[in-house]
Design a protein around this motif. Structure first.
Motif, short mmCIF file in Angstrom:
data_model
loop_
_atom_site.label_atom_id
_atom_site.label_comp_id
_atom_site.label_asym_id
_atom_site.label_seq_id
_atom_site.Cartn_x
_atom_site.Cartn_y
_atom_site.Cartn_z
N PRO A 159 -16.49 11.14 8.73
CA PRO A 159 -15.61 9.46 9.29
C PRO A 159 -15.48 8.52 8.40
CG PRO A 159 -17.93 9.79 10.55
CD PRO A 159 -17.54 10.76 9.83
N GLY A 160 -14.62 7.44 8.04
CA GLY A 160 -14.19 6.65 7.14
C GLY A 160 -15.00 6.49 5.87
N PHE A 161 -15.39 5.67 5.48
CA PHE A 161 -15.32 5.23 4.06
C PHE A 161 -16.50 6.53 3.14
CE2 PHE A 161 -17.36 3.36 0.15
CZ PHE A 161 -16.60 3.33 -0.97
N GLU A 162 -18.17 6.35 4.34
CA GLU A 162 -19.57 7.05 3.40
C GLU A 162 -18.84 9.19 3.59
OE1 GLU A 162 -20.91 3.71 5.27
OE2 GLU A 162 -19.05 5.14 6.03
N GLY A 163 -17.56 8.77 3.77
CA GLY A 163 -17.65 10.67 3.44
C GLY A 163 -15.98 10.92 2.92
N LEU A 164 -15.73 9.67 2.07
CA LEU A 164 -14.65 9.67 1.94
C LEU A 164 -15.02 10.41 -0.28
CD1 LEU A 164 -12.98 6.84 1.33
CD2 LEU A 164 -11.93 8.82 1.93
N PRO A 165 -14.30 12.14 -0.29
CA PRO A 165 -14.42 12.41 -1.62
C PRO A 165 -15.11 11.52 -2.97
CG PRO A 165 -12.77 13.10 -0.69
CD PRO A 165 -12.88 12.46 -0.58
N ILE A 166 -15.78 10.69 -3.29
CA ILE A 166 -16.36 9.63 -4.77
C ILE A 166 -17.62 9.58 -4.39
CG2 ILE A 166 -13.90 8.72 -4.40
CD1 ILE A 166 -15.02 5.72 -2.66
N ALA A 182 -6.65 12.23 1.15
CA ALA A 182 -8.32 12.12 1.54
C ALA A 182 -8.18 10.82 2.60
CB ALA A 182 -9.39 11.79 0.24
N LEU A 183 -7.53 10.13 2.47
CA LEU A 183 -7.72 9.08 3.25
C LEU A 183 -7.54 9.39 4.64
CD1 LEU A 183 -6.42 5.67 1.17
CD2 LEU A 183 -9.01 6.38 1.69
N PRO A 229 -13.71 5.32 -9.02
CA PRO A 229 -13.34 6.29 -8.26
C PRO A 229 -11.82 6.23 -7.79
CG PRO A 229 -15.31 4.83 -7.34
CD PRO A 229 -14.69 3.79 -8.48
N ALA A 230 -10.91 7.23 -7.54
CA ALA A 230 -9.79 7.45 -7.07
C ALA A 230 -9.79 8.37 -6.07
CB ALA A 230 -9.44 8.18 -8.62
N LEU A 231 -8.77 8.07 -5.16
CA LEU A 231 -8.38 8.73 -4.28
C LEU A 231 -7.57 9.25 -4.00
CD1 LEU A 231 -11.02 6.39 -1.34
CD2 LEU A 231 -11.00 8.94 -2.41
N SER A 232 -6.23 10.12 -3.37
CA SER A 232 -5.33 11.30 -3.18
C SER A 232 -5.35 10.11 -1.53
CB SER A 232 -5.11 11.93 -2.94
OG SER A 232 -6.33 12.75 -1.58
#
Length: 668
Positions: free
Chosen positions: A611-618, A165-166, A159-162
């Protein structure tokens, strides 16, 4: 009993590593209430990432104990940190960069792992919530395109994040991703058959943005070789064909094979039957690590933490090959003089201690140098130093060194005095089973290349963007300098002195150890473009600057109004690739203090949604948790124990993911 040091109002256990007192990591703090308060993301799980997390946890714990009823106490106690790692395994440089035979330098892994164990226990608890979590197989930023010849990751991409997004999901983002790439030599590549340059080596001129330098077989950054024998993810194949498959095709070219345009320079070729030669460019610890691995082979790593099938078997096959096919001669090349080396005394002693003892008429101490003491007759490593008198003159002329370097230069002098000068003993490479050469005052001016199949055509890349045909490295052309008698430093040679100004060194392998390159993960966090800079642009305290923002003076503290808040950097991403684990710890602590003070000034949490990891778009199911890493860790340890070794590392990404998710091991 561990010694105890005082940090603020808290007692902190410390450990001693090679004379350096290092505080052990704080225990993770847990809250039984709902997750709240500021959330911090740390990108990279090497020493910089873990030490930054540790310091933040210390600050949070100290603040909540000092003022339990203060308005900020909830913020302190509820601090949540997520460490994100692109690989399925943690620990970064400590796992993949430190030499396997330097286990003392890896002791920090034990403490990092203990912190993850506490995280796992909290996750399994019915009431506890861990303040620190680790997630592997999560990539932040696209990063630069992989150079031709780089390992191709197995399976689907992680999974890749910008960075954006973080920033939307956390109150602070800390980039601690280190330096991912080795520097190139940046000199012309010359065809030995024609004497003409093949292609400019500047990045961006060849397919995939890679230099022709990266397309030559048997020429590579030393980092790639280190990653292979350390079992880094995706580094499953030996990157040095001359090592993996000893053959006549990899032997150095002879003077008779060189183009007329190259023969005006002396060719320091090996005698027939002497075997292959590897050149290691650089005078730092990594260069000596690589030289040691090439000379000692499988015997050095037999009981340590390396991939047994992928590394030990290759090294054993190489050791069993006929002598005229093996790499028997290793040459460490430095453009400066002996007084300016950057390796440490312990690294040097491992390589030269036995030779110094033999020069004094003594047998090597089997406790200090067990491998050297066990060398069969005729296989001892002979030290060689070209222009030995010049090197000793440079040591004599050098200014008095700082105290930590006095013993280093004294040992280096002993090594030079014990070495053979090939001008005085021309047959040294023929009589010696193996040689280690230290060549000073020599800077690469061209890479020699020999055609294999058809020449490289940068204008005609294959489907994957890399040329379909290639050259192999054939050696280096070196420009030689001399010593300034007033300073002991290198100075250009005058042709009127009678000293040769250039030399050609045919070789089968060239490994470059001339530093690392810090890469930008995202356009929002650019590289500092100041002259000579090799780090993320920041305000001097670790606050990352926005694109186009000029770098403040070194003594400026910057301000949150001009910094790219809330993005910070720590470790090599902040300082550039300098220092050791202890200095990385100190820098990580400094960045963590800045982050903590900024969070306190903002009043804690800033993000109210996702909030946090659970809210990341991956796809969160693709990430590896600390509990899943523990399964892989257990398997590696069990395999190693069965073979009488510390660990049998698994470099295959597909296998790492399968075992981490509870799958069975692939059949042998």
């Amino acid at each position: 009993m561990l010694p105890v040091a005082r940090l603020g109002s808290r007692l902190v256990q410390t450990s001693t590593l090679r004379g350096i007192r290092l505080p052990l990591l704080a225990s993770a703090h847990f809250s039984s209430g709902p997750i709240g308060g500021p959330r911090v993301a740390i990108v990279g799980s090497g020493p910089a990432g873990f030490y930054t997390a540790d310091r933040l946890l210390r600050r949070a714990g100290a603040a909540s104990q000092a003022a339990p009823e203060a308005d900020g106490s909830a913020t302190s106690a509820a601090l949540r940190i997520d460490i994100l790692e692109s690989l399925p395994v943690p620990f970064g440089l400590a796992r993949h960069g430190v030499a396997p035979d330097h286990q003392a330098m890896k002791q920090c892994i034990n403490r990092f792992d203990a912190l993850l164990a506490e995280q796992r226990e909290a996750a399994e608890s019915a009431t506890g919530q861990p303040q620190l979590r680790w997630f592997g197989n999560v990539t932040v930023g696209a990063g630069p395109p992989a150079p031709c010849g780089a390992p191709v990751p197995e399976g689907p991409p992680p999974p890749a994040l910008s960075l954006a997004a973080l920033r939307s999901a956390y109150d602070a983002v800390i980039l601690a991703h280190g330096a991912q790439d080795g520097r190139d030599l940046g000199v012309p590549v010359v065809d030995v058959a024609t004497g003409r340059p093949l292609h400019a080596t500047s990045r961006g001129t060849a397919a995939h943005g890679a230099a022709l330098e990266r397309m030559l077989v048997n020429l590579l950054p030393a980092r790639d070789f280190v990653c292979w024998y350390n079992g880094q993810t995706d580094h499953t194949e030996c990157p040095v064909p001359a090592l993996a498959a000893p053959a006549a095709a990899w032997l150095p070219v002879s003077a008779s094979e060189l183009a007329p345009g190259l023969t005006g320079v002396r060719v320091a070729e090996l005698p027939a039957g002497a075997g292959a030669r590897a050149l290691v460019v650089g005078n730092g610890n990594v260069a000596l690590d690589v030289a040691r691995a090439l000379l000692r082979g499988d015997r050095a790593f037999e009981k340590l933490d390396v991939p047994r099938a992928g590394v030990l078997e290759v090294l054993r096959r190489h050791a069993a090959a006929p002598g005229d096919r093996r790499i028997r001669h290793v040459e460490v090349i430095g453009r400066r003089g002996p007084a300016e080396v950057s390796f440490t005394i312990s690294e040097l002693r491992e390589l030269v201690g036995a030779a110094i003892a033999r020069h004094a008429g003594q047998a090597p101490d089997p406790e200090k140098f067990p491998l050297d003491a066990a060398d069969p007759p005729g296989e001892e490593v002979v030290l060689v130093v070209p222009e030995k008198a010049l090197v000793l003159q440079a040591l004599d002329a050098a200014p008095a060194p700082a105290r930590p370097r006095v013993r280093l230069l004294a040992l280096l002098r002993q090594a030079v005095e014990a070495a053979v000068d090939p001008a005085e003993e021309p047959n040294v490479y023929a009589r010696a089973g193996r040689t280690l050469t230290f060549r000073f005052f020599a800077a690469p001016t061209a890479i020699l290349a020999q055609g294999v199949a058809t020449p490289v055509e940068p204008e005609g890349p294959s489907a994957d963007g890399c040329p379909a045909s290639y050259y192999q490295v054939a050696g280096l052309r070196l420009g030689l300098s001399t010593v300034d008698p007033a300073t002991g430093r290198a100075t250009p040679r005058n042709t009127g002195t009678g000293l040769e100004t250039q030399i050609l060194l045919p070789a089968s392998v060239v490994l470059t150890s001339v530093g690392f390159r810090v890469g930008a993960l995202d356009d929002e966090a650019p590289i500092d473009t100041a002259a000579g800079a090799n780090r993320l642009a920041h305000d001097g305290q670790g606050r990352v600057l926005p694109a186009g923002e000029p770098q403040p003076p070194a003594d400026s503290s910057g301000s949150s109004s001009t910094a790219l808040a809330p993005v910070y950097c720590a470790g090599w991403a902040k300082t550039g690739p300098v220092g050791v684990i202890a200095s990385t710890m100190a820098d990580a602590y400094a960045t963590a203090d800045v982050v903590w003070e900024d969070l306190a000034a903002r009043g804690g949490t800033r993000v109210d949604t996702a909030p946090g990891f659970e809210g990341l778009p991956i796809d969160h199911s693709q990430a590896i948790t600390a509990a899943q890493w523990a399964l892989l860790d257990r398997e590696e340890r069990a395999r190693g124990e069965a073979a009488g070794a510390l660990r049998d590392k698994i470099p295959s990404r597909a296998e790492q993911l399968r075992l981490s998710r509870g799958g069975s091991a692939s059949p042998e």
